[in-house]
Design a protein around this motif. Structure first.
Motif, mmCIF file in Angstrom:
data_model
loop_
_atom_site.group_PDB
_atom_site.id
_atom_site.type_symbol
_atom_site.label_atom_id
_atom_site.label_comp_id
_atom_site.label_asym_id
_atom_site.label_seq_id
_atom_site.Cartn_x
_atom_site.Cartn_y
_atom_site.Cartn_z
ATOM 1 N N PRO A 55 0.711 -1.241 -0.151
ATOM 2 C CA PRO A 55 0.102 0.172 -0.095
ATOM 3 C C PRO A 55 0.941 1.273 0.043
ATOM 4 O O PRO A 55 2.056 1.169 0.221
ATOM 5 C CB PRO A 55 -0.739 -0.151 1.247
ATOM 6 N N SER A 59 0.061 5.331 4.271
ATOM 7 C CA SER A 59 -0.805 4.722 4.939
ATOM 8 C C SER A 59 -0.293 3.747 5.824
ATOM 9 O O SER A 59 -0.881 3.226 7.013
ATOM 10 C CB SER A 59 -2.007 3.687 3.917
ATOM 11 N N LYS A 65 -5.698 7.151 6.492
ATOM 12 C CA LYS A 65 -6.753 6.211 5.774
ATOM 13 C C LYS A 65 -7.635 7.107 4.956
ATOM 14 O O LYS A 65 -7.912 8.298 4.852
ATOM 15 C CB LYS A 65 -7.714 5.983 6.991
ATOM 16 N N ASN A 66 -7.999 6.353 3.774
ATOM 17 C CA ASN A 66 -8.875 6.875 2.564
ATOM 18 C C ASN A 66 -8.315 8.291 2.252
ATOM 19 O O ASN A 66 -9.200 9.437 2.210
ATOM 20 C CB ASN A 66 -10.213 6.992 3.376
ATOM 21 N N TYR A 212 -14.153 3.006 -0.119
ATOM 22 C CA TYR A 212 -13.261 2.344 0.739
ATOM 23 C C TYR A 212 -11.656 2.602 0.072
ATOM 24 O O TYR A 212 -11.424 2.510 -1.027
ATOM 25 C CB TYR A 212 -13.322 0.992 0.624
ATOM 26 N N ASN A 213 -10.868 3.180 1.057
ATOM 27 C CA ASN A 213 -9.363 3.375 0.859
ATOM 28 C C ASN A 213 -9.218 4.522 -0.237
ATOM 29 O O ASN A 213 -7.980 4.626 -0.782
ATOM 30 C CB ASN A 213 -8.763 1.889 0.196
#
Length: 279
Positions: A55, A59, A65-66, A212-213
């Motif tokens: 990732p 993060s 996050k996101n 999400y993400n």
């Protein structure tokens, strides 16, 4: 485009033209750099290689996050479209972050990719505590007789085009400006959920998509288009936070004159401009 997630001694690449970075959003600055990589690879009849981290390091190291501009899937599609031959997805962990800049250069870049030329962005840093930078990489390149190019930022007006600036614009709802820096209309893809929900905002049935993400643009109402089965539909999109997870954005999508059942269907939503700040 070949995608590599794990290397072995049998997969050593010879004489590549190489670039490294996060490339979040694959914006116009990234695109210019990548086109140079691909052009040089064709000139030397060798492979264009892009190394990125998954990732995203922020993060892992900062627990952000996101915040990504695009999903990994959409980044891969953009890199393929630009002509990259080999994409190496380096799994990023806290242990990997402890690798020194010297180890990264010698045990990954040189060992597996044998670069003929390395091209990086102006602000690229790497290695434990971000100890490696363009100057260090250039010194190694010269010692190994490898060509080296450091790309300077693309500017629009007096601002450097960067992923950080694009995130800021999206968070402020300035979609048109963000799209200008991206070089394409900002879009989100995902699976629509259509459970017959009636939107408080539209008073009509809507499909929902959860972010999400990836980064959630500023909350409120947007004009949009939605692509389904290669057909475009006008839509209104209300962006709100998920009831279940307050850190995750949710799109309420009201599509005009759509004949398709949307539940569990992958769709692409292009945000065009912000209409109001309604929730």
């Amino acid at each position: 485009m070949r995608i590599i997630r794990h290397f072995s001694e049998h997969e050593i690449i010879e004489n590549s033209i190489l670039t490294i970075g996060n490339f979040d959003g694959v914006h116009i600055g990234h695109q210019e750099l990548i086109r140079e990589v691909c052009s040089l690879a064709k000139e030397h009849n060798t492979s264009s290689v892009l190394i990125t981290f998954e990732p995203h390091p922020a993060s892992v190291l900062s627990y952000q996050k996101n915040f990504r501009i695009v999903s990994l899937r959409n980044k891969i599609l953009a890199l393929k479209k630009l002509g990259i031959n080999i994409l190496y997805l380096q799994h990023f962990t806290r242990d990997f972050a402890k690798i020194s800049a010297q180890e990264f250069i010698e045990n990954i870049l040189i060992k597996y990719f044998n670069p003929k030329h390395i091209i990086i962005g102006y602000d690229f840093v790497f290695g434990n505590n971000r100890e490696g930078n363009g100057q260090l990489l250039q010194q190694y390149a010269e010692s190994y007789n490898i060509g080296f190019t450091r790309f300077y930022p693309v500017k629009i007006g007096d601002q450097n085009v960067s992923s950080s600036l694009i995130r800021k614009l999206l968070a402020e709802g300035r979609i048109k400006e963000a799209s200008c820096l991206l070089g394409y209309e900002y879009y989100i893809t995902g699976f629509a959920l259509n459970k017959g929900n009636i939107s408080d905002k539209f008073k009509l049935p809507v499909a929902e998509m959860y972010l999400y993400n990836i980064l959630c643009p500023k909350l409120g109402m947007y004009k949009a288009t939605v692509e389904i089965n290669n057909n475009l539909y006008e839509a209104l999109v209300n962006i709100k936070m998920s009831r279940e997870d307050k850190a995750t954005g949710c799109l309420e999508i009201c599509i005009l004159n759509c004949k398709y059942e949307l539940h569990n269907r992958r769709i692409q939503v292009k945000l065009l401009e912000k209409v109001d700040d309604g929730r």
